[in-house]
Design a protein around this motif. Sequence first.
Motif, PDB file in Angstrom:
ATOM      1  N   THR A  30     -11.255   7.431  -2.480  1.00  8.25           N
ATOM      2  CA  THR A  30     -11.061   6.046  -2.047  1.00  8.25           C
ATOM      3  C   THR A  30     -12.274   5.203  -2.418  1.00  8.25           C
ATOM      4  O   THR A  30     -13.416   5.597  -2.192  1.00  8.25           O
ATOM      5  CB  THR A  30     -10.835   5.976  -0.529  1.00  8.25           C
ATOM      6  OG1 THR A  30      -9.631   6.681  -0.201  1.00  8.25           O
ATOM      7  CG2 THR A  30     -10.717   4.532  -0.064  1.00  8.25           C
ATOM      8  N   LEU A  60      -9.116   0.668  -2.334  1.00 12.78           N
ATOM      9  CA  LEU A  60      -8.204   1.267  -3.300  1.00 12.78           C
ATOM     10  C   LEU A  60      -8.137   2.762  -3.022  1.00 12.78           C
ATOM     11  O   LEU A  60      -9.123   3.485  -3.165  1.00 12.78           O
ATOM     12  CB  LEU A  60      -8.678   1.018  -4.735  1.00 12.78           C
ATOM     13  CG  LEU A  60      -7.804   1.598  -5.846  1.00 12.78           C
ATOM     14  CD1 LEU A  60      -6.406   0.997  -5.798  1.00 12.78           C
ATOM     15  CD2 LEU A  60      -8.441   1.343  -7.210  1.00 12.78           C
ATOM     16  N   ASP A  61      -6.945   3.216  -2.584  1.00  9.25           N
ATOM     17  CA  ASP A  61      -6.763   4.617  -2.227  1.00  9.25           C
ATOM     18  C   ASP A  61      -6.273   5.431  -3.417  1.00  9.25           C
ATOM     19  O   ASP A  61      -5.692   4.884  -4.360  1.00  9.25           O
ATOM     20  CB  ASP A  61      -5.759   4.743  -1.073  1.00  9.25           C
ATOM     21  CG  ASP A  61      -6.295   4.143   0.221  1.00  9.25           C
ATOM     22  OD1 ASP A  61      -7.523   4.222   0.429  1.00  9.25           O
ATOM     23  OD2 ASP A  61      -5.497   3.596   1.001  1.00  9.25           O
ATOM     24  N   ARG A  64      -2.830   5.097  -5.191  1.00  5.23           N
ATOM     25  CA  ARG A  64      -2.570   3.824  -5.872  1.00  5.23           C
ATOM     26  C   ARG A  64      -2.132   2.736  -4.901  1.00  5.23           C
ATOM     27  O   ARG A  64      -1.286   1.899  -5.196  1.00  5.23           O
ATOM     28  CB  ARG A  64      -1.524   4.008  -6.974  1.00  5.23           C
ATOM     29  CG  ARG A  64      -1.916   5.012  -8.048  1.00  5.23           C
ATOM     30  CD  ARG A  64      -0.848   5.115  -9.112  1.00  5.23           C
ATOM     31  NE  ARG A  64      -0.736   3.882  -9.873  1.00  5.23           N
ATOM     32  CZ  ARG A  64       0.384   3.481 -10.469  1.00  5.23           C
ATOM     33  NH1 ARG A  64       1.486   4.187 -10.358  1.00  5.23           N
ATOM     34  NH2 ARG A  64       0.404   2.373 -11.171  1.00  5.23           N
ATOM     35  N   THR A  65      -2.733   2.749  -3.709  1.00  4.96           N
ATOM     36  CA  THR A  65      -2.471   1.716  -2.710  1.00  4.96           C
ATOM     37  C   THR A  65      -3.676   0.785  -2.623  1.00  4.96           C
ATOM     38  O   THR A  65      -4.813   1.237  -2.453  1.00  4.96           O
ATOM     39  CB  THR A  65      -2.197   2.327  -1.331  1.00  4.96           C
ATOM     40  OG1 THR A  65      -1.011   3.124  -1.396  1.00  4.96           O
ATOM     41  CG2 THR A  65      -1.994   1.225  -0.290  1.00  4.96           C
ATOM     42  N   LEU A  66      -3.429  -0.496  -2.733  1.00  3.91           N
ATOM     43  CA  LEU A  66      -4.465  -1.516  -2.618  1.00  3.91           C
ATOM     44  C   LEU A  66      -4.309  -2.187  -1.264  1.00  3.91           C
ATOM     45  O   LEU A  66      -3.255  -2.750  -0.968  1.00  3.91           O
ATOM     46  CB  LEU A  66      -4.331  -2.544  -3.737  1.00  3.91           C
ATOM     47  CG  LEU A  66      -5.429  -3.607  -3.828  1.00  3.91           C
ATOM     48  CD1 LEU A  66      -6.734  -2.973  -4.272  1.00  3.91           C
ATOM     49  CD2 LEU A  66      -5.016  -4.712  -4.795  1.00  3.91           C
ATOM     50  N   ARG A  88       1.432  -0.821  -2.644  1.00 10.16           N
ATOM     51  CA  ARG A  88       1.357   0.415  -3.416  1.00 10.16           C
ATOM     52  C   ARG A  88       1.999   0.155  -4.765  1.00 10.16           C
ATOM     53  O   ARG A  88       3.147  -0.273  -4.831  1.00 10.16           O
ATOM     54  CB  ARG A  88       2.071   1.566  -2.707  1.00 10.16           C
ATOM     55  CG  ARG A  88       1.962   2.870  -3.478  1.00 10.16           C
ATOM     56  CD  ARG A  88       2.394   4.047  -2.659  1.00 10.16           C
ATOM     57  NE  ARG A  88       2.206   5.297  -3.393  1.00 10.16           N
ATOM     58  CZ  ARG A  88       2.328   6.489  -2.861  1.00 10.16           C
ATOM     59  NH1 ARG A  88       2.634   6.615  -1.584  1.00 10.16           N
ATOM     60  NH2 ARG A  88       2.143   7.574  -3.590  1.00 10.16           N
ATOM     61  N   PHE A  89       1.251   0.354  -5.841  1.00 11.07           N
ATOM     62  CA  PHE A  89       1.746   0.052  -7.177  1.00 11.07           C
ATOM     63  C   PHE A  89       3.036   0.829  -7.451  1.00 11.07           C
ATOM     64  O   PHE A  89       3.065   2.054  -7.375  1.00 11.07           O
ATOM     65  CB  PHE A  89       0.684   0.396  -8.221  1.00 11.07           C
ATOM     66  CG  PHE A  89      -0.632  -0.290  -7.971  1.00 11.07           C
ATOM     67  CD1 PHE A  89      -0.697  -1.655  -7.818  1.00 11.07           C
ATOM     68  CD2 PHE A  89      -1.802   0.444  -7.870  1.00 11.07           C
ATOM     69  CE1 PHE A  89      -1.897  -2.295  -7.579  1.00 11.07           C
ATOM     70  CE2 PHE A  89      -3.016  -0.194  -7.634  1.00 11.07           C
ATOM     71  CZ  PHE A  89      -3.055  -1.571  -7.483  1.00 11.07           C
TER      72      PHE A  89
END
Length: 217
Positions: A30, A60-61, A64-66, A88-89
């Motif tokens: 992260t 930013l995890d 792919r989660t912002l 989440r992208f």
Amino acid sequence: MLRVESLRAYGRDVDLATNLRAERQGTSRTVRFEARTAPESRVTVRGETFRFPPLLRVRLDPGRTLAVEPFSVRHVGGGAIDASGSVRFGGPADLRVAVRDYPLARIPGVAGIRAPGQDASIGQVLRGQLNASFAIVGPSKRPCLSGGLALTGLGWAGRPLGDGRVAFRCVPGGTRFEGPLIDARAIRGQVRRAPTLKGTVSVLIDGRGLGRSYLGG
């Protein structure tokens, strides 16, 4: 760790002084980004000036989660816009946006327009405040909007128009809205998402249709 001690952007409509930091949290993948801005930092949008939030944190995890922590942008003439949430992208979105005590006449680009039927600008004849709270949730490519907005102390050229309130809720394929608006006139309609980026908006006031508008290209 990445650190930028001083970053300055200056122009006719922007004055931003900030420092940036990015670092990995512990042994995880992260990454946390942090921006701190100077109190005098501001941006002007179509005649209205806003203050940058003093602190903005983004995470930013590995999945792919912002995620953006809550922050506020303040309007110099009163009112504020709050925001937070995550995306989440290629996956779900969960965003929150609120508007607090924002003067209607100071919506960017509105104040200087000549008021219909008046020898004055909209900024001189329109009164009232906007409060709103919205959630934007669902698939990031096709999220849904729900929440509500309230208009208080409405007035036009010295004539009081009362208050208004409109509720928004998610329905299959779009968002439906309804409620009493100006002079207690009821407004209701629906924004529909088409299979493409296009969409339609249908509006009725006191049961009378205003036709259908098309969104997108």
